[in-house]
Enzyme design. Structure first.
Site, PDB file in Angstrom:
ATOM      1  N   GLU A   1       0.866  -1.186   0.000  1.00 18.09           N
ATOM      2  CA  GLU A   1       0.000   0.000   0.000  1.00 18.09           C
ATOM      3  C   GLU A   1       0.896   1.226   0.000  1.00 18.09           C
ATOM      4  O   GLU A   1       1.855   1.304   0.779  1.00 18.09           O
ATOM      5  CB  GLU A   1      -0.897   0.000   1.242  1.00 18.09           C
ATOM      6  CG  GLU A   1      -1.778   1.232   1.368  1.00 18.09           C
ATOM      7  CD  GLU A   1      -2.695   1.174   2.601  1.00 18.09           C
ATOM      8  OE1 GLU A   1      -3.076   0.049   3.002  1.00 18.09           O
ATOM      9  OE2 GLU A   1      -3.004   2.233   3.170  1.00 18.09           O
TER      10      GLU A   1
ATOM     11  N   GLU B   1      -2.634  11.528   3.118  1.00 20.15           N
ATOM     12  CA  GLU B   1      -3.716  11.343   4.080  1.00 20.15           C
ATOM     13  C   GLU B   1      -3.695  12.518   5.037  1.00 20.15           C
ATOM     14  O   GLU B   1      -2.632  13.027   5.391  1.00 20.15           O
ATOM     15  CB  GLU B   1      -3.536  10.066   4.887  1.00 20.15           C
ATOM     16  CG  GLU B   1      -3.783   8.804   4.120  1.00 20.15           C
ATOM     17  CD  GLU B   1      -3.758   7.614   5.047  1.00 20.15           C
ATOM     18  OE1 GLU B   1      -4.835   7.092   5.362  1.00 20.15           O
ATOM     19  OE2 GLU B   1      -2.663   7.224   5.461  1.00 20.15           O
TER      20      GLU B   1
END
Length: 305
Positions: free
Chosen positions: A183, A188
């Site tokens: 990932e 974020e």
């Protein structure tokens, strides 16, 4: 999202769970989560160093969505899948809806992903009747990349419990599972850190709160929700470099993984989503206003010829 979605050294998150890839995905599976930044994460290289660019050589456009189209239109189904459902893995509070209910073009060249405090469809979540709706889009089965410059210009939302993310998952997640798939969290943000975004890697031996990453904080107390910013990674064999508005803030190589496998030399697909609540950001409270919007100007992937 990410690290659980990334994280922060300051909070001790439970072992990163996998965020669920909803039924809309043709992959058999799975949930993957974003995780928090490990406490020992190193910060970036020289913050004054410009991000490398494929423009220094001939750049080939592998994927681009400029989100041009009539106001209210859904995203291009030839490029994006719209996931539906809730996400118990991260204990997020939203239900991701289909169609253009929570993800639509604004007629001005932007995609707007909207999180609302509502439940018009009597959706049921892991905790009972859902309290919020939002949207999550991915390119699984539509587009994958192996290396290149992956970039999006966007204006993120704000507020306690609000969790926007732009990230990638290994296309083999259906067969190898998470975190073996890998990932790459490009961006974020959690609402209680309005001026900071995170970039993180998750893989076997470094997932969840053990993800490898770092944060980038705007100078002068500025908030990311106040304006558009460009978030990117430059991804090459054995290296991934993160930047915000062209400023590099970290570079990762296999040497950073403490002997664990580097699982980033294979195809990955893209994900855009806006979560509400969860282990990392915490839930909304009385200070959180709705609706909140993630406004995306474009998503582009270029590779060097």
């Amino acid at each position: 999202m990410t690290v659980h979605s990334p994280h922060h050294a300051v909070r001790r998150l439970p072992k990163r769970r996998r965020r669920t890839l909803y039924a809309a995905l043709s992959l058999v599976c799975c949930s993957v989560v974003m995780t928090a930044l490990p406490a020992g994460a190193s910060a970036a290289p020289d913050p004054h160093t410009a991000a490398p660019s494929t423009n220094s050589r001939t750049a080939a456009v592998a994927f681009a969505d400029e989100f041009d189209g009539p106001a209210g239109s859904a995203v291009d189904g030839g490029k994006w899948l719209t996931e539906t459902g809730d996400n118990v893995s991260n204990h997020e509070r939203q239900y991701y809806t289909a169609g253009n209910s929570n993800a639509a073009l604004d007629g001005q060249g932007n995609l707007v992903i909207t999180a609302r405090k509502e439940n018009p469809g009597n959706y049921q979540c892991w905790y009972g009747t859902c309290e919020y709706t939002s949207s999550r889009l991915n390119t699984s089965g539509k587009f994958t990349a192996t290396y290149g410059h992956v970039e999006s210009r966007m204006k993120i939302p704000r507020g306690q419990g609000i969790w926007p993310a732009f990230w990638m998952l290994g296309a083999d997640i259906g067969s190898v599972g998470w975190p073996n798939s890998g990932e790459i969290d490009i961006m974020e943000n959690v609402g209680f850190e309005p001026g900071t975004v995170h970039g993180t890697l998750h893989g076997p031996g470094y997932s969840g709160s053990g993800g490898i990453g770092a944060g980038y904080t705007l100078p002068g107390g500025a908030a990311f929700a106040d304006d558009f910013h460009t978030f990117a990674v430059d991804w090459a064999p054995d290296s991934i470099t993160w930047s915000v508005d062209g400023t590099v803030y970290q570079r990762r190589t296999p040497a950073d993984l403490n002997g664990n496998p580097w699982v980033f030399d294979k195809p990955f697909f893209l994900i855009l989503n806006l979560a509400v609540g969860g282990y990392w950001p915490g839930d909304p409270d009385g200070s959180t206003s709705f609706p909140q919007q993630l406004v995306v100007d474009y998503v582009r992937v270029t590779t060097a010829d």
